[in-house]
Write an enzyme that holds these catalytic residues in place. Sequence first.
Site, PDB file in Angstrom:
ATOM      1  N   HIS A 168       3.670   7.188  -0.251  1.00  0.00           N
ATOM      2  CA  HIS A 168       3.481   6.241   0.850  1.00  0.00           C
ATOM      3  C   HIS A 168       2.485   5.131   0.539  1.00  0.00           C
ATOM      4  O   HIS A 168       2.474   4.106   1.221  1.00  0.00           O
ATOM      5  CB  HIS A 168       3.028   6.988   2.108  1.00  0.00           C
ATOM      6  N   ASP A 381      -2.066  -2.350   0.346  1.00  0.00           N
ATOM      7  CA  ASP A 381      -1.454  -1.448   1.322  1.00  0.00           C
ATOM      8  C   ASP A 381      -0.068  -1.061   0.829  1.00  0.00           C
ATOM      9  O   ASP A 381       0.690  -1.925   0.370  1.00  0.00           O
ATOM     10  CB  ASP A 381      -1.333  -2.148   2.683  1.00  0.00           C
TER      11      ASP A 381
END
Length: 479
Positions: A168, A381
């Site tokens: 992720h 991110d």
Amino acid sequence: MPIDAPRDGQDLVVVANRLPVDVTLDEEGEPTWTRSPGGLVTALAPVMSNTKGAWVGWGGAPGLELEPFEVDGTELVPVMLTETDVERYYEGFSNDTLWPLYHDVIAPPQFHRQWWDAYRRVNERFAQAAAANAAHGATVWIHDYQLQLVPAFLRALRPDLRIGYFHHIPFPPLEIFAQLPWRKQVVEGLLGADLIGFQRGGDAANFVRIVRRLTDLTTRGQMITVDEDTPTQRHVRAQAFPISIDSHAFDHLARTDAVQERAREIRRELGDPQYLLLGVDRLDYTKGIRHRIKAYGELLEDGRLSATETTLVQVASPSRENVGAYQQLRDDVELLVGRINGDHGQVGHAPVQYLHQSFPMEEMAALYLAADVMLVTALRDGMNLVAKEYVAARSDERGCLVLSEFTGAADELVGSVLVNPHDIDGMKDAITYAAHLDPKEARKRMRRLRRRVLTHDVAAWSDQFLSALTAVPVRGDRG
């Protein structure tokens, strides 16, 4: 050593660091639970509700030993972590070694052998729990950086399984990853999977390049051949599967009368500013909160934005509060906010509204609707689902998204105003441009963004990943 499949095993097993619920014991010692608010839970809830499966994860409290229990048709299989495990495996290796390393070493990673030993030991425990609950030929979907060794451990225990892993967070380039003393063990752990999913094509390419450098395995494009020229030969695919949100549900929530009225009320409570800017982040050094607030403060100082007509609402939800780097970040941010409000505030008006707390989704949807400009300026991110939530909330086709090019979302969200958050002057220009954007241009950009977010929702993400994984033949089918 391989073990036999259980007779009553599940056909789909999700393995994640946390269960989808927070578990506590009541006065009688019986477990009670509340649904966890995390992004992974939100992403997988629709998948699990449509499939009778199991979810292996930690219950959230150290020393909690529980038998498996069922919630909403899903068998939850708790993995026990001791206080030492939490300290060394989770707070230590996962969040003080891997997290900063994988986020471009924004903060220096710590390398401790005791932490690595705990990480390895806990990963083995997760693999054993998954092996004990998966039916013969089942699909097992492992999630995220805390569990990178689980695929290989599980493969050794249950070679009959289809094993998928999804990463992720960002996956770093070789030059950064090579700092990890246990780099080869992590690569070998991931290669236990049949399919390794990443947020961006660049992350998948980083992994394949690392495999080429650290092993002598054959790679061809996205495919890596393991155990070549042996009876156990198989192919591992590394591929991008950008994650999303339940965008239709969020769109529906933002259209409700209660949320629409709350959005109007928020603007009134803030004194009806001409420009309302919004930042929503976990309080984490990867999110670029300091850079964003610094840029905003300079815009007020320069007079490019009026301190009386502009408000920045910064929601910073608490995160890893017992880790030193996070405590320092909170102090830095609060000092910056105090300085800007002290220099530019007036009685009854503060240019920065800083909220160190979490809010329910209804309040978040109202904040998104109230904001003229959404600032997502992370330094690094994996994806950033806040950007997608903002777009899903804007059925009015108004507002503007300022988005860091170092987020996974930047690959998809064409129509946002892209920024390099390290470039303070560039960020100031982008914020000013977004605040003064022509309404026609804003609508055109938002329509394009909404098409993408509403089409590629979390159901499409999970379907795409599981379809690719299900296409892998189970071991018994392999010639």
